[in-house]
Design an enzyme around this catalytic site. Structure first.
Site, PDB file in Angstrom:
ATOM      1  CG  ASN B  13      -2.346   0.059   0.872  1.00  0.00           C
ATOM      2  OD1 ASN B  13      -2.718   0.864   0.037  1.00  0.00           O
ATOM      3  ND2 ASN B  13      -3.169  -0.776   1.474  1.00  0.00           N
ATOM      4  CB  CYS B  14      -0.219   4.795  -0.200  1.00  0.00           C
ATOM      5  SG  CYS B  14       0.411   6.462   0.019  1.00  0.00           S
ATOM      6  N   PRO B  15       2.999   4.359   0.836  1.00  0.00           N
ATOM      7  CG  PRO B  15       4.979   5.473   1.484  1.00  0.00           C
ATOM      8  CD  PRO B  15       3.878   4.591   2.014  1.00  0.00           C
ATOM      9  CG  MET B  16       5.655   0.360   1.227  1.00  0.00           C
ATOM     10  SD  MET B  16       7.373   0.919   1.285  1.00  0.00           S
ATOM     11  CE  MET B  16       7.495   1.484   2.956  1.00  0.00           C
TER      12      MET B  16
END
Lengths: 198, 81
Positions: B13-16
């Site tokens: 998920n964000c920011p990965m």
């Protein structure tokens, strides 16, 4: 040699001198503008974040922005001050402190893994639940984000004054954390395109 | 669509998604194209915003596919400039 052509020659030499001066002036102006442009571009490339809060949810937001900006190729500096210092602690040290500092250290979270949430904490239950919910949705934990930020070259700076007041020593903080005062922070912030206070 | 390296960050998920993509791009030479698979819906706009801001990358194409379970996968083709 007739005087008319001599006059003409002298005039030409004069004009040539004028051109030279004009070219020199233009060169100076161009290099001045280049300097200004370099300044602007450098500013555009920096991001400063102040983490005042020691709440899990808030620090998470700060670290997500920090890692995101670093991905964009920005030079990111994160300043941890006051409660924010709890987020970059790695251990709790009680020895060698005055009694009130020791009490403060005792009552404050020992690391990023123990931060409370800003709302509905319920003695840590809320924090545990949020972490569970994040894991379920595969959102990176704060510890992972901090590690990732370091990998991406995000600079961590601890506020010297807060450290002093709270009696926090370098060995209690994440390795590689710098320390600095307000002027150090301002020298970053005033030269960046974005500053966030969390 | 041709690509040089594939990166599977499905589930993250964000920011990965963008962070992992950036790390992968750091490893390859310029001109190479990276195919990135994500399941994070926000990554569509994230990759667009990133490409608009960071002049060292180029977003060539984005598409949506479905996996065997009918779950949507977002595919991004990113080129290192």
């Amino acid at each position: 040699m007739n005087s008319q052509s001599l006059n003409q020659d002298l005039k030409n030499v004069d004009q040539l001198e004028n051109y030279k001066i004009e070219i020199e002036n233009l060169k100076k102006r161009i290099s001045y503008l280049e300097e200004q442009l370099a300044d602007i571009l450098e500013k555009k490339n920096k991001v400063g974040i102040v983490v005042f809060s020691g709440d899990l949810d808030r620090v998470l937001a700060a670290l997500i922005i920090a890692t995101g900006a670093a991905t964009f190729g920005k030079e990111v500096s994160v300043f941890f001050t006051f409660w924010g210092l709890n987020a970059i602690k790695v251990k709790k040290k009680l020895s060698n402190k005055k009694w009130h500092q020791r009490l403060f250290a005792f009552l404050n979270p020992a690391s990023a893994s123990n931060l409370p949430v800003s709302k509905m904490n319920f003695f840590g239950l809320g924090s545990k639940m949020l972490k569970m919910m994040m894991k379920e949705k595969n959102v990176s934990s704060l510890e992972d984000l901090i590690k990732m930020a370091k990998e991406l070259g995000v600079k961590f700076i601890a506020c010297e004054m807060s450290k002093d007041v709270l009696g926090i020593e370098d060995e209690e903080l994440i390795e590689g954390t710098e320390s600095g005062g307000v002027a150090y922070f301002l020298s970053h912030s005033l030269n960046s395109s974005m500053t966030i206070f969390i | 669509m041709n690509y040089d390296v594939m990166l599977d960050v499905r589930g993250l998920n964000c920011p990965m998604p963008i962070v992992k993509t950036k790390q992968e791009l750091n490893k390859v030479e310029s001109g190479k194209i990276l195919k990135v698979l994500t399941t994070d819906k926000g990554s569509i706009k994230d990759f667009q915003g990133w490409a608009n801001t960071d002049k060292t990358i180029e977003l060539i194409k984005q598409e949506t596919e479905k996996d065997e379970n009918g779950k949507e996968i977002y595919v991004h083709y990113v080129k290192k400039k």
